[in-house]
Design an enzyme around this catalytic site. Structure first.
Site, short mmCIF file in Angstrom:
data_model
loop_
_atom_site.label_atom_id
_atom_site.label_comp_id
_atom_site.label_asym_id
_atom_site.label_seq_id
_atom_site.Cartn_x
_atom_site.Cartn_y
_atom_site.Cartn_z
N TYR A 97 0.74 -1.30 0.07
CA TYR A 97 0.04 -0.09 0.05
C TYR A 97 0.83 1.37 0.00
CZ TYR A 97 -4.51 2.60 0.35
OH TYR A 97 -5.06 3.66 0.39
N ARG A 150 -9.09 11.37 -7.28
CA ARG A 150 -8.10 12.02 -6.59
C ARG A 150 -7.42 10.63 -5.55
NH1 ARG A 150 -8.46 12.99 -0.64
NH2 ARG A 150 -7.09 11.09 -1.26
N LYS A 168 -5.94 -1.71 -0.56
CA LYS A 168 -6.51 -1.50 0.82
C LYS A 168 -7.15 -2.53 1.13
CE LYS A 168 -8.09 2.69 2.72
NZ LYS A 168 -8.11 4.01 2.81
N GLU A 239 -13.53 5.40 -1.75
CA GLU A 239 -12.33 5.67 -1.63
C GLU A 239 -11.57 6.77 -2.82
OE1 GLU A 239 -10.25 4.23 0.86
OE2 GLU A 239 -8.21 5.46 -0.02
N ASP A 240 -10.82 7.75 -2.13
CA ASP A 240 -10.31 8.58 -3.17
C ASP A 240 -11.02 9.20 -4.27
OD1 ASP A 240 -7.82 8.53 -1.54
OD2 ASP A 240 -6.60 7.24 -2.99
N ASP A 262 -13.18 6.45 3.95
CA ASP A 262 -12.12 6.25 4.90
C ASP A 262 -11.28 7.70 4.74
OD1 ASP A 262 -10.20 4.87 6.68
OD2 ASP A 262 -8.89 5.33 4.80
N ASP A 263 -11.12 8.31 3.70
CA ASP A 263 -10.28 9.55 3.61
C ASP A 263 -10.89 10.60 4.81
OD1 ASP A 263 -9.14 8.73 1.36
OD2 ASP A 263 -11.12 9.02 0.14
N ASN A 402 0.56 14.28 3.41
CA ASN A 402 1.21 13.17 2.56
C ASN A 402 1.70 13.63 1.28
OD1 ASN A 402 1.33 11.07 4.89
ND2 ASN A 402 -1.02 10.75 4.20
P1 NAD Z 1 -8.35 19.14 0.29
O1 NAD Z 1 -7.92 19.88 -0.89
O2 NAD Z 1 -9.92 19.25 0.54
O3 NAD Z 1 -7.98 20.62 1.41
C1 NAD Z 1 -6.64 21.14 1.37
C2 NAD Z 1 -7.00 22.35 2.24
O4 NAD Z 1 -5.66 23.15 2.35
C3 NAD Z 1 -7.91 23.56 1.49
O5 NAD Z 1 -8.63 23.99 2.65
C4 NAD Z 1 -7.07 24.77 1.23
O6 NAD Z 1 -7.41 25.97 1.23
C5 NAD Z 1 -5.87 24.56 2.35
N1 NAD Z 1 -4.68 24.81 1.72
C6 NAD Z 1 -3.86 24.90 0.57
N2 NAD Z 1 -2.85 25.55 0.48
C7 NAD Z 1 -2.97 26.16 1.69
C8 NAD Z 1 -1.69 27.17 2.23
N3 NAD Z 1 -0.74 27.45 1.49
N4 NAD Z 1 -1.87 27.57 3.29
C9 NAD Z 1 -2.97 27.22 4.28
N5 NAD Z 1 -4.06 26.21 3.88
C10 NAD Z 1 -3.77 25.91 2.42
O7 NAD Z 1 -7.23 18.10 0.84
P2 NAD Z 1 -7.75 17.00 1.88
O8 NAD Z 1 -8.40 15.72 1.17
O9 NAD Z 1 -8.38 17.54 3.25
O10 NAD Z 1 -6.16 16.54 2.27
C11 NAD Z 1 -5.22 17.43 2.72
C12 NAD Z 1 -3.98 16.93 3.32
O11 NAD Z 1 -4.29 15.76 4.14
C13 NAD Z 1 -3.31 16.09 2.02
O12 NAD Z 1 -2.05 16.37 1.90
C14 NAD Z 1 -3.38 14.48 2.47
O13 NAD Z 1 -2.35 13.81 2.40
C15 NAD Z 1 -3.60 14.76 4.11
N6 NAD Z 1 -4.17 13.58 4.47
C16 NAD Z 1 -3.56 12.84 5.27
C17 NAD Z 1 -4.16 11.63 6.25
C18 NAD Z 1 -3.09 10.80 6.68
O14 NAD Z 1 -2.34 11.12 7.19
N7 NAD Z 1 -3.67 9.48 7.15
C19 NAD Z 1 -5.50 11.15 5.59
C20 NAD Z 1 -6.00 12.18 4.65
C21 NAD Z 1 -5.58 13.38 4.19
#
Ligand code: NAD
Length: 545
Positions: A97, A150, A168, A239-240, A262-263, A402
């Site tokens: 994964y 995504r 997954k 998913e995604d 899950d996201d 990530n």
């Molecule tokens: P998303 O696109 O829905 O949201 C991103 C947010 O970040 C938006 O609100 C955007 O305005 C904000 N943003 C972008 N640039 C910015 C900046 N310069 N300053 C401040 N805010 C800013 O994305 P998402 O699905 O919410 O995922 C966001 C991140 O979370 C991804 O990188 C993903 O890898 C991470 N994530 C990690 C896990 C995990 O660790 N298990 C799980 C889910 C998501």
């Protein structure tokens, strides 16, 4: 068990991944099943077969090649595949994964070998049930489905995103013992907006732009109805999907069928687990915390929503709880004078003067925890971490974006700039850090602590719905399993090397809750934990004669 494994013999037996034991077929089995002479004469044990796979993997110098070897093994001999993974999950999870699956998806069409799972193109609208009937197993309990828009942080990969449901589901089995024949990966191919793929003759999906609107919604509806009709006990895990579809799809079905995303929900439970374990270190209550999120997308609002609901269970009103969660996005702090707030962010948009500096927001709101879910690296700079350390004895700092290159800060930066005071968890793994002779072990907040256990709990209870409270139970169960010794060294998630045990205990807690609350369709067993252990998949060969 099911029709697919009833009776292949001879050459067909060696090409049936569910029954094939390759060089481990005994001499007696070889004679009685007509495969004598079709294998080298020596009879291997499973242990020897595992050793041979390790030898093959050790000779490869990149993870994508290792992924392909493991993927071929899964197609050839399922028991051996899971025996390899389950013997050492901490080593093999990153190979089957994330992070390896990301590169595997990007190159899926170029490296394509054997098909796995079901592909349903939107051109088959009106015939989804007919197509799904081609799947050889009749009792499916868990579907992971994507439309590939995504994929991780990699964007629109179209049909190449199939690596995600496949990988997954391998973890549902490898990490929580969900029997693999009850699982089904599905790709809903609605086209792609990825120009590179549209121009590539080797791309295996529809060479069309993505379908949106009513056609898309009807396609999803037909898919859900087909699943309900063919597999009434099945849970659908979305998913995604891109945000524009992920949130409405979840809203449309979450109160009608057994389903989750899950996201959104798994991520939230993973974060809540880390917060709960952090509070075991600080000795504080959840209701005393203030959270500030860098990023206000589906991950940020999903976590804020679950944390708020957990605070309500501890006595706050929902308004009080939401008031303790603040969001900051690309345009600054979400506050009431802004005109660009989306409906799913409204509950976390509070009264405040406009603010475009994260450090100023910290100074004003005084959060006890900051969580990075922006996808943008380096936003937790030295000033941010030092400000958090100034106002908190043990600041909680989770850069969750990530992959590693996108993390809001590194583990070393967080420990160094806070003089070792930080309670830290990141989305991607970081190596231990040594500062002035002190060793710090960073924790990784990985959804794998949550979704496989949820899968096992749903399987054993045949839950009719999956509620937010079930994710809170899951988070608490994970946090409780961190030992005092681990907490003393700053570790806030159980070790990945013991993930199967962690998942089975987490599944037991969730299942108990599901039975207690009346969401189960299965009969309650006398001892839930024992029952879960008894049905958990074990990678052992069936004897065929
Ligand atoms: P998303 O696109 O829905 O949201 C991103 C947010 O970040 C938006 O609100 C955007 O305005 C904000 N943003 C972008 N640039 C910015 C900046 N310069 N300053 C401040 N805010 C800013 O994305 P998402 O699905 O919410 O995922 C966001 C991140 O979370 C991804 O990188 C993903 O890898 C991470 N994530 C990690 C896990 C995990 O660790 N298990 C799980 C889910 C998501």
């Amino acid at each position: 068990m099911n029709n697919i494994i009833n009776s292949p013999k001879g050459y067909d037996l060696l090409h049936n991944p569910f029954l094939n034991r390759g060089t481990a077929f005994t001499l007696r089995e070889r004679t009685s099943n007509g495969i004598e002479g079709l294998l080298p004469p020596i009879v291997d044990t499973l242990e020897l077969q595992i050793a041979r796979i390790h030898l093959q993997l050790d000779s490869l110098d990149n993870d994508l090649q290792k992924y392909l070897v493991l993927s071929d093994l899964q197609t050839r001999n399922e028991v051996l595949f899971y025996a390899v993974i389950m013997a050492d999950p901490a080593t093999f999870m990153p190979l089957v994964y994330t992070p390896t699956v990301g590169e595997a998806c990007q190159k899926f069409d170029h490296y394509f070998r054997a098909a796995r799972g079901l592909y349903i193109p939107i051109t088959a609208k009106g015939r989804i049930k007919e197509i799904m009937s081609n799947w050889p197993h009749q009792d499916i309990r868990f579907i992971v489905v994507t439309d590939g828009e995504r994929i991780l942080g990699l964007g629109d990969l179209g049909v190449n995103g199939m690596g995600i449901p496949v990988g997954k589901l391998a973890l549902y089995t490898g990490v929580a013992g969900v029997p693999p024949h009850l699982t089904l990966p599905i790709m809903l191919d609605v086209g792609t907006n990825n120009k590179k793929y549209l121009q590539d003759p080797l791309y295996l999906g529809l060479h069309e732009l993505r379908v949106r609107g009513t056609d898309y919604d009807e396609f999803i509806d037909e898919f859900v109805q087909a699943v309900q009709s063919l597999y009434p006990k099945c849970c659908i895990q979305w998913e995604d999907f891109a945000n524009i579809n992920a949130v409405p799809i979840l809203e449309r079905y979450r109160e009608k069928i057994c389903t989750y995303n899950d996201d959104i929900q798994g991520t939230a439970a993973m974060a809540l687990a880390g917060i709960s374990a952090s509070l075991r270190i600080t000795g504080q209550k959840l209701t005393e915390q203030r959270f500030l999120f860098m990023g206000a997308g589906s991950a940020g609002t999903g976590i804020a929503e679950l944390i708020s609901q957990a605070m309500v269970l501890e006595g706050l009103t929902i308004e009080e709880a939401q008031g303790r969660c603040w969001l900051f996005d690309v345009n600054g702090l979400l506050e009431k004078s802004r005109t660009d707030i989306a409906s799913f962010q409204l509950a976390f948009t509070h009264t405040h003067t406009p603010c475009t500096s994260f450090v100023e927001a910290i100074t004003s709101i005084k959060p006890t925890a900051i969580l990075g879910v922006s996808g943008v690296p380096k936003l937790f700079n030295q000033q941010v971490i030092e400000t958090m350390a100034k106002i908190n004895f043990r600041p909680i700092i989770f850069p969750l974006s990530n992959p590693t290159s996108q993390s809001e800060c590194t583990a070393e930066e967080a420990y160094r700039w806070s003089n070792g005071a930080v309670i830290f968890a990141s989305g991607s793994p970081f190596a231990p850090v040594e500062i002035n002779g002190n060793q710090f072990v960073p924790s990784q907040g990985n959804n794998v602590y949550i979704f496989p256990a949820m899968g096992m709990a749903v399987l054993v209870t045949e839950a009719s719905l999956i509620t937010q409270a079930m994710f809170i139970i899951a988070a608490q169960a994970v946090a409780e399993q961190v030992t005092q010794k681990q907490l003393d060294s700053g570790v806030i998630y159980p070790p990945q090397s013991q993930i199967l045990e962690t998942s089975l205990l987490t599944a037991t807690k969730i299942a108990t809750y599901i039975f207690d609350q009346g969401f189960a369709r299965a009969q309650r067993p006398a001892n839930i934990e024992q029952h879960i252990r008894s049905i958990a998949y074990q990678p052992k060969y069936l004897t065929l004669c």
